[in-house]
Scaffold this active site. Structure first.
Site, PDB file in Angstrom:
ATOM      1  N   GLY A 292      86.756  -1.077 -39.263  1.00 54.27           N
ATOM      2  CA  GLY A 292      86.716   0.337 -39.312  1.00 54.27           C
ATOM      3  C   GLY A 292      87.605   0.316 -38.429  1.00 54.27           C
ATOM      4  O   GLY A 292      88.561   0.052 -38.258  1.00 54.27           O
TER       5      GLY A 292
ATOM      6  N   CYS B 141      88.949  -5.918 -33.619  1.00 52.15           N
ATOM      7  CA  CYS B 141      88.994  -4.922 -33.026  1.00 52.15           C
ATOM      8  C   CYS B 141      90.687  -4.753 -33.513  1.00 52.15           C
ATOM      9  O   CYS B 141      92.128  -5.286 -33.020  1.00 52.15           O
ATOM     10  CB  CYS B 141      88.978  -4.681 -31.553  1.00 52.15           C
ATOM     11  SG  CYS B 141      89.362  -2.954 -31.567  1.00 52.15           S
ATOM     12  N   LEU B 142      91.490  -3.504 -34.097  1.00 58.44           N
ATOM     13  CA  LEU B 142      92.196  -3.998 -34.623  1.00 58.44           C
ATOM     14  C   LEU B 142      92.953  -3.016 -33.596  1.00 58.44           C
ATOM     15  O   LEU B 142      94.199  -3.259 -33.455  1.00 58.44           O
ATOM     16  CB  LEU B 142      92.422  -1.700 -35.423  1.00 58.44           C
ATOM     17  CG  LEU B 142      92.080  -2.342 -36.793  1.00 58.44           C
ATOM     18  CD1 LEU B 142      92.025  -1.301 -37.549  1.00 58.44           C
ATOM     19  CD2 LEU B 142      92.424  -3.996 -37.177  1.00 58.44           C
TER      20      LEU B 142
ATOM     21  N   HIS C  45      83.160   2.967 -29.754  1.00 52.39           N
ATOM     22  CA  HIS C  45      85.090   3.578 -29.058  1.00 52.39           C
ATOM     23  C   HIS C  45      84.403   5.400 -28.917  1.00 52.39           C
ATOM     24  O   HIS C  45      85.544   5.218 -28.028  1.00 52.39           O
ATOM     25  CB  HIS C  45      85.749   3.101 -30.620  1.00 52.39           C
ATOM     26  CG  HIS C  45      86.198   2.260 -30.542  1.00 52.39           C
ATOM     27  ND1 HIS C  45      87.379   1.664 -29.949  1.00 52.39           N
ATOM     28  CD2 HIS C  45      86.272   1.484 -31.528  1.00 52.39           C
ATOM     29  CE1 HIS C  45      88.007   0.172 -30.321  1.00 52.39           C
ATOM     30  NE2 HIS C  45      87.135  -0.145 -30.951  1.00 52.39           N
TER      31      HIS C  45
ATOM     32  N   HIS D  48      80.077  -0.742 -32.848  1.00 49.90           N
ATOM     33  CA  HIS D  48      81.267  -1.421 -32.416  1.00 49.90           C
ATOM     34  C   HIS D  48      82.621   0.059 -32.713  1.00 49.90           C
ATOM     35  O   HIS D  48      82.778   0.816 -31.437  1.00 49.90           O
ATOM     36  CB  HIS D  48      81.942  -1.668 -33.518  1.00 49.90           C
ATOM     37  CG  HIS D  48      83.716  -2.649 -32.230  1.00 49.90           C
ATOM     38  ND1 HIS D  48      83.632  -3.607 -32.530  1.00 49.90           N
ATOM     39  CD2 HIS D  48      84.165  -1.644 -33.071  1.00 49.90           C
ATOM     40  CE1 HIS D  48      85.447  -3.563 -32.083  1.00 49.90           C
ATOM     41  NE2 HIS D  48      85.309  -2.344 -32.213  1.00 49.90           N
ATOM     42  N   GLU D  49      82.209   0.909 -33.457  1.00 51.73           N
ATOM     43  CA  GLU D  49      83.243   2.285 -33.789  1.00 51.73           C
ATOM     44  C   GLU D  49      82.329   3.374 -33.077  1.00 51.73           C
ATOM     45  O   GLU D  49      83.155   4.190 -32.899  1.00 51.73           O
ATOM     46  CB  GLU D  49      83.211   2.310 -35.757  1.00 51.73           C
ATOM     47  CG  GLU D  49      84.217   1.228 -36.128  1.00 51.73           C
ATOM     48  CD  GLU D  49      85.277   0.795 -35.341  1.00 51.73           C
ATOM     49  OE1 GLU D  49      85.693   1.041 -34.906  1.00 51.73           O
ATOM     50  OE2 GLU D  49      85.213   0.026 -36.113  1.00 51.73           O
TER      51      GLU D  49
ATOM     52  N   GLN E 155      91.567   5.660 -31.325  1.00 54.40           N
ATOM     53  CA  GLN E 155      92.262   4.220 -32.053  1.00 54.40           C
ATOM     54  C   GLN E 155      93.549   4.918 -32.476  1.00 54.40           C
ATOM     55  O   GLN E 155      94.659   4.363 -32.425  1.00 54.40           O
ATOM     56  CB  GLN E 155      92.186   2.808 -32.412  1.00 54.40           C
ATOM     57  CG  GLN E 155      90.443   2.609 -31.803  1.00 54.40           C
ATOM     58  CD  GLN E 155      90.326   1.279 -33.165  1.00 54.40           C
ATOM     59  OE1 GLN E 155      89.305   1.663 -33.825  1.00 54.40           O
ATOM     60  NE2 GLN E 155      90.459   0.232 -33.112  1.00 54.40           N
TER      61      GLN E 155
HETATM   62 ZN   LIG Z   1      87.318  -1.875 -32.413  1.00 49.65          ZN
END
Ligand SMILES: [Zn+2]
Length: 174
Positions: free
Chosen positions: A46, A94-95, A140, A136-137, A51
């Site tokens: 995701g 998380c990236l 963000h 989660h996304e 991000q």
């Molecule tokens: Zn994340």
């Protein structure tokens, strides 16, 4: 197609509240393709616009496993309209937090409303990994990170590690 730079925490750009998209146009479609390419290359399941330094309410998700047919979702203005089931704990990464993981509690099933890449309104029900990932996304897009859902002690450990990694990278680049 282009790979985008993924912002790593801590960074104020990860704390912004993103803006509702008014029109889904070619520029946005290209951006979502770039987000997917960036996500697959990372690799991740995701990715959200903030991000990669963008303030539009856009996320991309694909929880298919290696070797399976890809199932990319491009979601514009996604919102959770209903939740169901018992809350479940699952390990999240998380990236923007490479190599950091924590157990996060969230509703196990959600209904999400969004616009697809053709500006068509859609509604899907998700559970399991897909539900976790989408929640989660969407977080963000409101400047909420997975570490904001965990205890202070664990959060501070992760944030300290992230700061240290950033310092080391800055020193190497200097
Ligand atoms: Zn994340």
């Amino acid at each position: 197609m282009a790979l985008l730079e993924i912002i790593e925490a801590p960074d104020p750009r990860l704390k912004v509240v993103c803006e509702t998209v008014e029109t889904v146009d070619d520029d946005l479609r290209q951006f979502m393709d770039d987000m997917l390419e960036t996500m697959y290359a990372a690799p991740g399941i995701g990715l959200s616009a903030p991000q990669v330094g963008d303030r539009r309410r856009v996320i991309v998700v694909d929880v298919s496993r290696d070797g399976e047919t890809k199932r990319p979702l491009r979601m514009v203005n996604p919102e959770i309209v209903d939740t169901a089931g018992e809350p479940v704990m699952s390990e999240e990464g998380c990236l923007s937090f490479p190599e950091m993981f924590a157990e996060v509690e969230r509703p196990s099933a959600v209904k999400i409303r969004y616009l697809d890449e053709n500006s068509e309104p859609r509604e899907i029900e998700a559970d399991g990994l897909l539900a976790t990932c989408i929640q989660h996304e969407i977080d963000h897009l409101d400047g909420v990170l997975f570490v904001d859902h965990i205890g202070t002690v664990r959060r501070n450990i992760i944030l300290r590690k992230m700061k240290k990694v950033k310092r080391l990278k800055a020193r190497e680049a200097a």
